[in-house]
Design a protein around this motif. Structure first.
Motif, PDB file in Angstrom:
ATOM      1  N   GLU A 203       0.913  -0.777  -0.032  1.00  0.00           N
ATOM      2  CA  GLU A 203       0.187  -0.163   0.207  1.00  0.00           C
ATOM      3  C   GLU A 203       0.833   1.184  -0.535  1.00  0.00           C
ATOM      4  O   GLU A 203       0.908   2.111  -0.611  1.00  0.00           O
ATOM      5  N   PHE A 204       2.170   1.455   1.271  1.00  0.00           N
ATOM      6  CA  PHE A 204       2.918   2.537   0.379  1.00  0.00           C
ATOM      7  C   PHE A 204       3.620   2.603  -0.896  1.00  0.00           C
ATOM      8  O   PHE A 204       3.538   4.001  -1.569  1.00  0.00           O
ATOM      9  N   GLU A 205       3.991   1.526  -1.031  1.00  0.00           N
ATOM     10  CA  GLU A 205       4.454   0.898  -2.964  1.00  0.00           C
ATOM     11  C   GLU A 205       3.494   2.402  -4.137  1.00  0.00           C
ATOM     12  O   GLU A 205       3.439   3.037  -4.963  1.00  0.00           O
ATOM     13  N   GLU A 206       2.107   1.944  -3.632  1.00  0.00           N
ATOM     14  CA  GLU A 206       1.003   2.510  -4.422  1.00  0.00           C
ATOM     15  C   GLU A 206       0.745   4.128  -3.892  1.00  0.00           C
ATOM     16  O   GLU A 206       0.532   4.705  -5.679  1.00  0.00           O
ATOM     17  N   PHE A 207       0.867   3.643  -2.389  1.00  0.00           N
ATOM     18  CA  PHE A 207       1.126   5.320  -2.391  1.00  0.00           C
ATOM     19  C   PHE A 207       1.582   6.367  -3.253  1.00  0.00           C
ATOM     20  O   PHE A 207       1.814   7.575  -3.804  1.00  0.00           O
ATOM     21  N   LEU A 208       3.363   5.567  -2.831  1.00  0.00           N
ATOM     22  CA  LEU A 208       3.865   6.286  -3.680  1.00  0.00           C
ATOM     23  C   LEU A 208       4.123   6.657  -5.335  1.00  0.00           C
ATOM     24  O   LEU A 208       4.099   7.749  -6.183  1.00  0.00           O
ATOM     25  N   ASP A 209       4.087   5.738  -5.898  1.00  0.00           N
ATOM     26  CA  ASP A 209       3.455   5.539  -6.952  1.00  0.00           C
ATOM     27  C   ASP A 209       2.161   6.690  -6.983  1.00  0.00           C
ATOM     28  O   ASP A 209       2.560   7.272  -8.543  1.00  0.00           O
ATOM     29  N   ALA A 210       1.476   7.141  -6.705  1.00  0.00           N
ATOM     30  CA  ALA A 210      -0.092   7.606  -7.653  1.00  0.00           C
ATOM     31  C   ALA A 210       1.203   9.205  -7.418  1.00  0.00           C
ATOM     32  O   ALA A 210       0.895  10.037  -7.979  1.00  0.00           O
ATOM     33  N   LEU A 211       1.716   9.811  -6.129  1.00  0.00           N
ATOM     34  CA  LEU A 211       1.616  10.863  -5.874  1.00  0.00           C
ATOM     35  C   LEU A 211       3.039  11.353  -7.251  1.00  0.00           C
ATOM     36  O   LEU A 211       3.024  11.885  -7.662  1.00  0.00           O
ATOM     37  N   ILE A 212       3.241  10.211  -7.625  1.00  0.00           N
ATOM     38  CA  ILE A 212       5.033  10.388  -8.601  1.00  0.00           C
ATOM     39  C   ILE A 212       4.152  10.785  -9.855  1.00  0.00           C
ATOM     40  O   ILE A 212       4.209  11.362 -10.644  1.00  0.00           O
ATOM     41  N   ARG A 213       3.112   9.589 -10.224  1.00  0.00           N
ATOM     42  CA  ARG A 213       2.445   9.760 -11.576  1.00  0.00           C
ATOM     43  C   ARG A 213       1.449  11.300 -11.968  1.00  0.00           C
ATOM     44  O   ARG A 213       1.719  11.533 -12.861  1.00  0.00           O
ATOM     45  N   ALA A 214       1.313  11.734 -10.132  1.00  0.00           N
ATOM     46  CA  ALA A 214       0.528  13.078 -10.391  1.00  0.00           C
ATOM     47  C   ALA A 214       1.135  14.094 -10.681  1.00  0.00           C
ATOM     48  O   ALA A 214       1.090  14.850 -10.522  1.00  0.00           O
ATOM     49  N   GLU A 215       3.125  13.606 -10.217  1.00  0.00           N
ATOM     50  CA  GLU A 215       4.015  14.628 -10.763  1.00  0.00           C
ATOM     51  C   GLU A 215       3.360  15.698  -9.362  1.00  0.00           C
ATOM     52  O   GLU A 215       4.148  16.833  -9.339  1.00  0.00           O
ATOM     53  N   ALA A 216       3.043  15.119  -8.275  1.00  0.00           N
ATOM     54  CA  ALA A 216       3.600  15.610  -6.979  1.00  0.00           C
ATOM     55  C   ALA A 216       4.585  15.463  -6.389  1.00  0.00           C
ATOM     56  O   ALA A 216       4.517  16.659  -4.880  1.00  0.00           O
ATOM     57  N   ILE A 217       4.963  14.465  -6.029  1.00  0.00           N
ATOM     58  CA  ILE A 217       6.820  14.542  -5.560  1.00  0.00           C
ATOM     59  C   ILE A 217       7.625  13.621  -6.655  1.00  0.00           C
ATOM     60  O   ILE A 217       7.021  13.730  -8.194  1.00  0.00           O
ATOM     61  N   GLU A 218       8.773  13.804  -6.627  1.00  0.00           N
ATOM     62  CA  GLU A 218      10.023  13.194  -7.093  1.00  0.00           C
ATOM     63  C   GLU A 218      10.226  11.894  -7.049  1.00  0.00           C
ATOM     64  O   GLU A 218      10.348  11.217  -7.688  1.00  0.00           O
ATOM     65  N   SER A 219      10.223  11.972  -5.380  1.00  0.00           N
ATOM     66  CA  SER A 219      10.619  10.705  -4.601  1.00  0.00           C
ATOM     67  C   SER A 219      10.015  10.694  -3.283  1.00  0.00           C
ATOM     68  O   SER A 219       9.755  11.239  -3.158  1.00  0.00           O
ATOM     69  N   VAL A 220      10.988   9.684  -2.196  1.00  0.00           N
ATOM     70  CA  VAL A 220      10.160   9.430  -1.146  1.00  0.00           C
ATOM     71  C   VAL A 220      10.522  10.700  -0.446  1.00  0.00           C
ATOM     72  O   VAL A 220      10.416  10.895   0.746  1.00  0.00           O
ATOM     73  N   ARG A 221      11.403  11.210  -0.948  1.00  0.00           N
ATOM     74  CA  ARG A 221      12.615  12.873  -0.393  1.00  0.00           C
ATOM     75  C   ARG A 221      11.414  13.651  -0.012  1.00  0.00           C
ATOM     76  O   ARG A 221      11.747  14.374   0.682  1.00  0.00           O
ATOM     77  N   GLU A 222      11.065  13.996  -0.955  1.00  0.00           N
ATOM     78  CA  GLU A 222       9.868  14.765  -0.826  1.00  0.00           C
ATOM     79  C   GLU A 222       8.272  14.563   0.050  1.00  0.00           C
ATOM     80  O   GLU A 222       7.639  15.149   0.323  1.00  0.00           O
ATOM     81  N   VAL A 223       8.498  12.836   0.435  1.00  0.00           N
ATOM     82  CA  VAL A 223       7.464  13.100   1.940  1.00  0.00           C
ATOM     83  C   VAL A 223       6.779  13.479   2.092  1.00  0.00           C
ATOM     84  O   VAL A 223       7.827  12.545   3.566  1.00  0.00           O
TER      85      VAL A 223
END
Length: 377
Positions: A203-223
């Motif tokens: 679920e964490f992987e899915e969460f990050l994948d969605a944010l990156i696809r949405a161009e909200a973040i580039e990596s976990v560093r922006e969480v």
């Protein structure tokens, strides 16, 4: 999206401490990071333990991967001593607190890194206000699934970490009425604040994948959650704490972080449930800790019952005693009993002003506390 969690075989410890650079005469923040770090690394190479931060008035000191709190302390002291020597030659002093008591963010220079300039361009005012300093604790975890379970449970304890470390009552020359103004300033970032309750690593992987696809973040560093999994390091990263002025405070809270994660690891192995309360309880407790620090009474159940934060710290130290002895940090953990009696930095700063001191005097005291490792009470 698959994210590898580079598991840690033990509850290893890493600490990141953000220090303010201040003019030794005026006590105001000074933009000296680039020049000071250049003095230390004459060949232009990046120092392994001393790093740029967003503003030119901040340097981050980091440890290596340590087995013990004592080892982390040794790393931090070596880095701070090296930085202090170079800073002194430039008329610059060091302090560690959540905010500088009177310098304004409007006067600060952004560090030369392209990443920081891009961050300001993307987010504008919320980033420009980030004249704040914190301390991050990384504790090793053995798997991604354990990491998620630990993050979920540790969220319950984040208000205690904040109450112990609160050191930012003053902002831009004003008393904010809060013990930790830094907390509320940082929450202005789009991915900052308390983490969501996730049920699995996938679920964490899915969460990050969605944010990156949405161009909200580039990596976990922006969480920028208050606590987050760090896949590259194989750690849980606690990001809740204000900067703390003394090494004893820093290592006391480091011991709390390491012991809690290790204790939870044991609980999971035994099939025992981990502590937890509802999201609304954590959110309200975070506010109470930011507002009142150790003087608050935190909510302890879903019915709204409350107990003094100082008592909860004492009970947590008792609970973790055996774990601390096993990890070799019993002495450091016990210093938290002294901290709840002498008061956190926010309390000590306000005592100076209540006794007739100025905010310049507060800044002078913060420098002295860092250099002497002794709280001014």
């Amino acid at each position: 999206m698959t994210i590898e969690f580079r598991s840690s075989p033990t509850a290893s410890l890493g600490v990141e401490v953000e220090l303010s650079l201040v003019d030794r005469e005026t006590r105001a923040l000074t933009s000296a990071a680039t020049d000071t770090l250049a003095d230390i690394s004459a060949d232009g190479a990046e120092h392994p333990a001393l790093k740029h931060e967003l503003f030119e008035s901040t340097v981050e000191v980091i440890t290596g991967v340590c087995d013990t709190v004592a080892g982390a302390r040794s790393d931090l002291e070596a880095g701070i001593d090296e930085l202090r020597g170079a800073a002194f030659q430039r008329g610059v002093g060091l302090l560690c607190s959540g905010t500088h008591p009177f310098s304004s963010y409007r006067e600060l220079q952004i560090s030369p890194s392209e990443r920081y300039h891009q961050l300001v361009d993307d987010m504008q005012w919320p980033v420009r206000r980030l004249a704040i300093n914190g301390i991050h604790f990384h504790v090793g975890v053995r798997s991604g699934e354990k990491c998620i379970a630990t993050v979920n449970s540790l969220t319950t304890f984040l208000p205690l970490f904040l109450a112990l470390s609160a050191s930012s009552p003053y902002w831009d020359g004003q008393d904010t009425g809060l013990a930790s103004a830094r907390t509320k300033i940082f929450e202005g970032l789009p991915t900052a604040g308390l983490p969501p309750q996730l049920h699995s690593w996938s679920e964490f992987e899915e969460f990050l994948d969605a944010l990156i696809r949405a161009e909200a973040i580039e990596s976990v560093r922006e969480v920028w959650w208050d606590i987050r999994p760090h896949p590259d390091f194989g750690t849980v990263e606690l990001r809740m704490c204000d900067g703390m002025p003394t090494m004893t405070e820093i290592t006391g809270v480091a011991a709390l972080a390491q012991c809690l994660v290790a204790w939870m690891d044991d609980q999971i192995d035994r099939g025992e449930p981990l502590p937890g309360v509802r999201e609304w309880v954590v959110r309200q407790n975070k506010w109470l800790a930011a507002r009142y620090g150790l003087d608050t009474e935190l909510i302890v159940d879903d019915r709204g019952n409350r107990r003094p934060a100082r008592d909860l710290v004492d009970e947590l130290v008792d609970l973790l005693g055996d774990t601390a002895a096993r990890l070799g940090c019993a002495d450091e953990l016990l210093t938290l009993r002294d901290l709840v009696r002498t008061g956190n930095s926010a309390e000590r700063q306000r005592r100076i002003v209540a006794a007739g001191g100025s905010l310049v005097d507060v800044t002078t005291a913060l420098q002295k506390e860092l250099s002497t490792d002794a709280p001014l009470v």
